[in-house]
Design an enzyme around this catalytic site. Structure first.
Site, PDB file in Angstrom:
ATOM      1  N   GLU A  47       0.818  -1.219   0.000  1.00  0.00           N
ATOM      2  CA  GLU A  47       0.000   0.000   0.000  1.00  0.00           C
ATOM      3  C   GLU A  47       0.848   1.264   0.000  1.00  0.00           C
ATOM      4  OE1 GLU A  47      -0.392  -2.554   2.011  1.00  0.00           O
ATOM      5  OE2 GLU A  47      -2.456  -3.294   1.832  1.00  0.00           O
ATOM      6  N   PHE A 109     -11.425  -7.166  14.259  1.00  0.00           N
ATOM      7  CA  PHE A 109     -10.386  -7.550  13.307  1.00  0.00           C
ATOM      8  C   PHE A 109     -10.107  -6.427  12.298  1.00  0.00           C
ATOM      9  CE2 PHE A 109      -9.160  -9.886   9.338  1.00  0.00           C
ATOM     10  CZ  PHE A 109      -7.913 -10.301   9.796  1.00  0.00           C
ATOM     11  N   GLN A 110      -8.851  -6.073  12.175  1.00  0.00           N
ATOM     12  CA  GLN A 110      -8.378  -5.068  11.220  1.00  0.00           C
ATOM     13  C   GLN A 110      -9.034  -3.702  11.395  1.00  0.00           C
ATOM     14  OE1 GLN A 110      -8.379  -6.933   7.278  1.00  0.00           O
ATOM     15  NE2 GLN A 110      -6.347  -7.752   7.743  1.00  0.00           N
ATOM     16  N   LYS A 159     -17.495  -0.412   6.004  1.00  0.00           N
ATOM     17  CA  LYS A 159     -17.968  -1.375   5.022  1.00  0.00           C
ATOM     18  C   LYS A 159     -19.482  -1.314   4.823  1.00  0.00           C
ATOM     19  CE  LYS A 159     -17.195  -6.097   3.579  1.00  0.00           C
ATOM     20  NZ  LYS A 159     -16.840  -7.456   4.013  1.00  0.00           N
ATOM     21  N   MET A 467      24.177   7.788   2.404  1.00  0.00           N
ATOM     22  CA  MET A 467      23.923   9.097   2.999  1.00  0.00           C
ATOM     23  C   MET A 467      24.226   9.077   4.497  1.00  0.00           C
ATOM     24  SD  MET A 467      22.781  12.058   1.871  1.00  0.00           S
ATOM     25  CE  MET A 467      23.998  12.864   2.870  1.00  0.00           C
TER      26      MET A 467
HETATM   27  C1  TPP Z   1      12.230   5.187   5.128  1.00  0.00           C
HETATM   28  C2  TPP Z   1      13.535   5.795   5.489  1.00  0.00           C
HETATM   29  N1  TPP Z   1      14.332   5.193   6.406  1.00  0.00           N
HETATM   30  C3  TPP Z   1      15.523   5.722   6.726  1.00  0.00           C
HETATM   31  C4  TPP Z   1      15.943   6.891   6.156  1.00  0.00           C
HETATM   32  C5  TPP Z   1      17.288   7.500   6.537  1.00  0.00           C
HETATM   33  N2  TPP Z   1      18.168   7.460   5.375  1.00  0.00           N
HETATM   34  C6  TPP Z   1      18.330   8.516   4.561  1.00  0.00           C
HETATM   35  S1  TPP Z   1      19.337   8.195   3.287  1.00  0.00           S
HETATM   36  C7  TPP Z   1      19.625   6.629   3.810  1.00  0.00           C
HETATM   37  C8  TPP Z   1      20.550   5.711   3.073  1.00  0.00           C
HETATM   38  C9  TPP Z   1      20.029   5.362   1.754  1.00  0.00           C
HETATM   39  O1  TPP Z   1      20.875   4.362   1.223  1.00  0.00           O
HETATM   40  P1  TPP Z   1      20.779   4.003  -0.306  1.00  0.00           P
HETATM   41  O2  TPP Z   1      19.373   3.778  -0.689  1.00  0.00           O
HETATM   42  O3  TPP Z   1      21.721   2.883  -0.615  1.00  0.00           O
HETATM   43  O4  TPP Z   1      21.247   5.347  -1.011  1.00  0.00           O
HETATM   44  P2  TPP Z   1      22.693   6.035  -0.983  1.00  0.00           P
HETATM   45  O5  TPP Z   1      22.673   7.056   0.088  1.00  0.00           O
HETATM   46  O6  TPP Z   1      23.701   4.974  -0.722  1.00  0.00           O
HETATM   47  O7  TPP Z   1      22.838   6.654  -2.324  1.00  0.00           O
HETATM   48  C10 TPP Z   1      18.916   6.377   4.982  1.00  0.00           C
HETATM   49  C11 TPP Z   1      18.971   5.100   5.715  1.00  0.00           C
HETATM   50  C12 TPP Z   1      15.070   7.503   5.229  1.00  0.00           C
HETATM   51  N3  TPP Z   1      15.356   8.664   4.640  1.00  0.00           N
HETATM   52  N4  TPP Z   1      13.892   6.937   4.887  1.00  0.00           N
END
Ligand code: TPP
Ligand code: MG
Lengths: 544, 162
Positions: A47, A109-110, A159, A467
C-alpha cells in the site's frame, strides 16, 4: 446503487482515470463496484507504494492522485505515502475501508483509527458516517486536495456504508463555509515589492515546489530576464522550472551548490516563491540570506514568518501574483553582481570519488542529464544518489524531476516512477535509486512488469546506506554503525527473476552506452552502476 | 502574555481532536479550552487561552485557520469579559462550619450542598477571583475542587459571527 458504486461514480465525475491500490476484506464492495467502471486499477505490491505511485501520478500531471487500501494494516501501510504527500504538498485523495460502523471502537479484526492516525499529516480527513454524504464528501476531498496549499485528504469508509443501497444525489454542492484560499496578493505589500525590486542591485529569485503546483515556470523565467535576477531552487523547485536555463544557479541549502548558496548569501533581495524555507534549504536558523530583504510569496499564510523573518510577506496564488509583478514597471538593467556570479559558476563541484574504487556518481548523473531530452521524467529515491541528482541533473522542462523532499522517504523511486509512467505513456520515465532504497521497494518490479511500464532503473550501488555513512564520516568521526549492506543480493538475478533486462556498469567508458539504454523508449531495463562507496555529497567536512 | 482566542468551529465529531492535536503537535501549550454549542446548532465555540509571545500567537492563529473545520478566530484578549466556574468541596466540622458559611457569603460563593462533614461551594469569577477564593479556603481541608476553563465574550456590540 450501493455506497461503493456511488463513490466510484463521484470519482468518475472528478475525472479520475487511475487508482493505485491493494485489496482486502473491508474494501470488497469498492473492488466489486470498480469492475463496472472504466477507471483503471493498478495493483502495487504494497500500500505504501500505492500512495507514492499516486504522488508520482499527480506530480507528473497536475491531477489529483488517488490511492486506496483496506482497513487496519492496509490503511497503516498507506501512512508513509500520505505523510510524504503532505510534506511535499501533493494533492492526493486516499480512501480506506473501515470496519462496519456498529463495530467501530470495539477493536475488531483489522480495525484502526486511521482518521485519528492521519490527522497530523492530512490537509483534512473524513470518516463517512452516513452513506448519503458520500457524493459531497468525495467532492469536497478533491476540492480541498487540489486548491490552496495542496495536500492529501483521507476518506475512511466503513464497510456497511459501502454496502448501503439507496438513492444518491450527485448534484450536491460542497459545503465548506470556512475554506477560502486567499488568491489575491495584498496591494500594499505588492507596492512595497515594486520599490524593493527597483532598489535592488543584487536581486535573486528562489524557486520552491509551489512553483510546480502553480505552473508558473514560464513566468519565473520571464521575471528573471526582466529584472535581471538569476534564480536558485530548493530540492522541490528543481521540478518546478527547467534548471538547465542559463539564469539558473542550481539548488541551495545544506547539500546545494556553492554558486547557489553564495548568491543567496550576497543577494540584497531574495524573492522566495512557493517555498517554506525549511531547514534543509536554509541551513542554520536565521542564517539565510542575511544581507537581503526577504520577500516571501506563498499561498499558505502559516508558512510566512514561520521559519524566517520576512521583509515583505505576500499571501497569494503564485500565478496571480507573478502576473501582477510582471505588469509592474520594473526593468532593472544595471546588474552589480554579474561578475561575481560568473566567478561562482566556475567553481567545480566534486564528489571525492576515486576511479579505483568505483564510478564517480557525478559522471553518471551528468551523462544522464546530457542524454535526456525534454521527454524524460526523472524520479529519485532518497540518499546520496538523490542529492547528486539534485546537484548535477539539469531539467529541461517543468515537471521532469520528482523527488521526496520534505519527508525524505526511502522507497519513493520505483513507485513514483510507476505513477508517472501510468500518467505519461508517451514519456520516458527514469528512476534513480540506491541499493538501500531499492531493497525497500524492489517488489514493485512486479507491478512494472504486470503493467508493462517502460521504466529505466538506474541502481546506484555503493553497498552502503551511503547518505548515513557520509553523516557518520562527518559527524561521528568515521565510526560507522549499521551502514554497510554486506550481503547485498546479486541484483542481476533479481532483475532476471522479474524478467527485467539488466546491465552492469563498473567502468567509466561503459556509462554512455548504458545511459542510452536507460533513455531508450519502450525498454524496461535496470542498470547497476558500481559507485565508489567513498564518494560524498559534501567531499569536505559539512557544517564548515 | 496570555491570549484569549474565541474560535468558531463546525459542530462535528472529531473537531476537538483536530484542534487540540494541532496544539500538541506544534508544541503550543493550551492553558485552557472550553467548548460548547452556540446559538447556531451547527457551530460550536471554543474559548482557548494560550500563553505566548505575539509571534507564537500569530502562528497559532494561522495554523488554526488551516484546519478546514475552523470557521473563524478572534483574539479577544483586550476586549473580553471572561469567567471561570468552580466547585469547591470543603471538609467541615461543627466547630468551623459557621465560619466557612460566613466567608462564603462575603466572597459571594454560593453554597450548593451541605452535609454534616461537607460544604460544596459554587464560584464564578475571573481567574484572579477564583484563585483568591481558593487561597482563602486553603486553611480548611479542600477535599476536592473542579473548575472549568475560561469562557469569554466581547463587550459591547461587536460579536463573532460565522
Ligand atoms: C524510510 C527511510 N528510512 C531511513 C531513512 C534514513 N536514510 C536517509 S538516506 C539513507 C541511506 C540510503 O541508502 P541508499 O538507498 O543505498 O542510497 P545512498 O545514500 O547509498 O545513495 C537512509 C537510511 C530515510 N530517509 N527513509
Ligand atoms: Mg547505497
Amino acid at each position: 446503487m450501493n455506497g461503493a458504486g456511488a463513490l466510484i461514480k463521484v470519482l468518475e465525475n472528478e475525472g479520475v482515470q487511475v487508482i493505485f491500490g491493494y485489496p482486502g476484506g473491508a474494501v470488497l464492495p469498492l473492488y466489486d463496484a470498480l469492475l463496472c467502471s472504466d477507471i483503471k486499477h493498478v495493483l502495487t505490491r504494497t500500500e505504501q507504494s500505492a500512495a507514492h505511485a499516486a504522488c508520482g501520478y499527480s506530480r507528473s500531471t497536475d491531477k489529483v492522485g488517488v490511492c486506496w487500501a483496506t482497513s487496519g494494516p492496509g490503511a497503516t501501510n498507506l501512512i508513509t505515502g500520505i505523510a510524504n504527500a503532505y510534506l511535499d504538498s501533493t494533492p492526493l485523495v486516499a480512501i480506506t475501508g473501515q470496519v462496519a460502523t456498529e463495530l467501530i471502537g470495539h477493536d475488531v479484526f483489522q480495525e484502526v483509527d486511521i482518521v485519528g492516525a492521519t490527522t497530523p499529516f492530512t490537509k483534512h480527513n473524513y470518516l463517512v458516517k452516513d452513506a448519503a454524504d458520500i457524493p459531497r464528501i468525495v467532492k469536497e476531498a478533491f476540492y480541498i486536495a487540489n486548491t490552496g496549499r495542496k495536500g492529501p485528504v483521507l476518506i475512511d469508509v466503513p464497510k456497511d456504508i459501502q454496502e448501503k443501497v439507496r438513492n444518491y444525489d450527485f448534484d450536491v454542492e460542497i459545503a465548506l463555509r470556512s475554506y477560502k484560499p486567499n488568491m489575491e496578493p495584498n496591494f500594499r505589500q505588492m507596492a512595497k515589492l515594486e520599490e524593493a525590486i527597483k532598489d535592488s542591485k543584487r536581486p535573486l529569485l528562489c524557486v520552491g515546489g509551489g512553483c510546480m503546483l502553480s505552473r508558473v515556470s514560464d513566468k519565473i523565467i520571464e521575471l528573471s530576464n526582466k529584472i535581471n535576477a538569476p534564480f536558485v531552487t530548493t530540492m522541490l523547485g528543481i521540478g518546478a522550472v527547467p534548471t538547465d536555463h542559463e539564469n539558473c544557479l542550481g539548488m541551495i541549502g545544506q547539500s546545494g551548490l556553492k554558486a547557489a548558496n553564495d548568491a543567496v548569501e550576497s543577494a540584497d533581495l531574495v524573492v522566495v516563491l512557493g517555498a517554506r524555507l525549511g531547514d534543509r534549504a536554509t541551513g542554520k536558523h536565521n542564517s539565510f540570506a542575511r544581507k537581503a530583504k526577504i520577500v516571501h510569496i506563498d499561498i499558505d499564510p502559516a508558512e510566512i514568518g514561520k521559519n524566517h523573518n520576512t521583509y515583505i510577506p505576500i499571501v497569494g496564488d503564485l500565478d496571480v501574483t507573478l502576473t501582477k509583478i510582471l505588469k509592474m514597471d520594473i526593468e532593472v538593467k544595471s546588474n552589480e553582481w554579474a561578475a561575481d556570479i560568473a566567478e561562482w559558476r566556475k567553481y567545480v563541484e566534486t564528489t571525492g570519488a576515486c576511479c579505483e574504487n568505483g564510478l564517480d556518481p557525478k559522471d553518471v548523473i551528468e551523462a544522464l542529464s546530457d542524454g535526456a531530452d525534454d521527454n524524460v521524467i526523472l524520479t529519485t529515491d532518497v540518499g546520496q544518489h538523490q542529492v547528486w541528482a539534485g546537484r548535477f541533473y539539469r531539467t529541461k522542462t517543468r515537471g521532469s524531476f520528482i523527488t521526496s523532499g520534505g519527508l525524505g522517504t526511502m522507497a519513493f523511486s520505483l513507485p513514483s516512477a510507476i505513477g508517472a509512467a501510468m500518467a505519461n505513456p508517451d514519456k520516458r520515465i527514469v528512476t534513480i535509486v540506491g541499493d538501500g532504497g531499492f531493497q525497500m521497494c524492489l517488489n514493485e518490479l512486479g507491478t512494472i512488469k504486470q503493467e508493462e511500464l517502460k521504466i529505466g532503473i538506474a541502481l546506484f550501488n555503493n553497498n552502503r546506506l551511503g547518505m548515513v555513512r557520509e553523516l557518520q564520516e562527518h559527524f561521528c568521526g568515521a565510526r560507522y554503525s549499521s551502514v554497510h549492506l554486506e550481503s547485498n543480493p546479486d541484483f542481476s538475478k533479481i532483475a532476471e527473476a522479474y524478467g527485467v533486462e539488466y546491465i552492469l556498469v563498473d567502468k567509466k567508458d561503459q556509462i554512455d552506452a548504458a545511459v542510452k539504454m536507460l533513455l531508450t523508449p519502450d525498454k524496461i531495463v535496470m542498470v547497476e552502476f558500481d559507485i565508489d562507496p567513498n564518494a560524498n555529497v559534501k567531499p569536505v567536512k559539512a557544517g564548515e | 502574555m496570555k491570549h484569549i482566542l474565541s474560535v468558531l468551529v463546525e459542530n462535528r465529531a472529531g473537531v476537538l481532536h483536530k484542534v487540540s492535536g494541532m496544539f500538541g503537535r506544534r508544541g503550543y501549550n493550551i492553558e485552557s479550552l472550553v467548548v460548547g454549542v452556540t446559538q447556531d446548532p451547527s457551530v460550536s465555540r471554543m474559548t482557548i487561552v494560550i500563553d505566548g509571545n505575539d509571534n507564537n500567537v500569530e502562528q497559532v492563529n494561522k495554523q488554526l485557520h488551516k484546519l478546514i473545520d475552523v470557521i473563524k478566530i478572534n483574539d479577544i484578549t483586550k476586549t473580553a469579559i471572561s469567567r471561570q466556574f468552580a466547585f469547591i468541596k470543603i471538609r467541615c466540622t461543627p466547630a468551623n462550619r459557621n465560619e466557612i458559611v460566613v466567608l462564603a457569603n462575603i466572597v459571594e460563593a454560593k453554597i450548593v450542598d451541605v452535609s454534616p462533614e461537607i460544604i460544596i461551594l459554587e464560584v464564578t469569577g475571573d481567574e484572579d477571583k477564583l484563585s483568591n477564593i481558593k487561597a482563602l479556603f486553603d486553611k480548611y481541608t479542600i477535599a476536592e475542587m473542579v473548575q472549568t476553563g475560561v469562557v469569554a465574550i466581547e463587550k459591547g456590540t461587536s460579536s463573532l459571527k460565522v
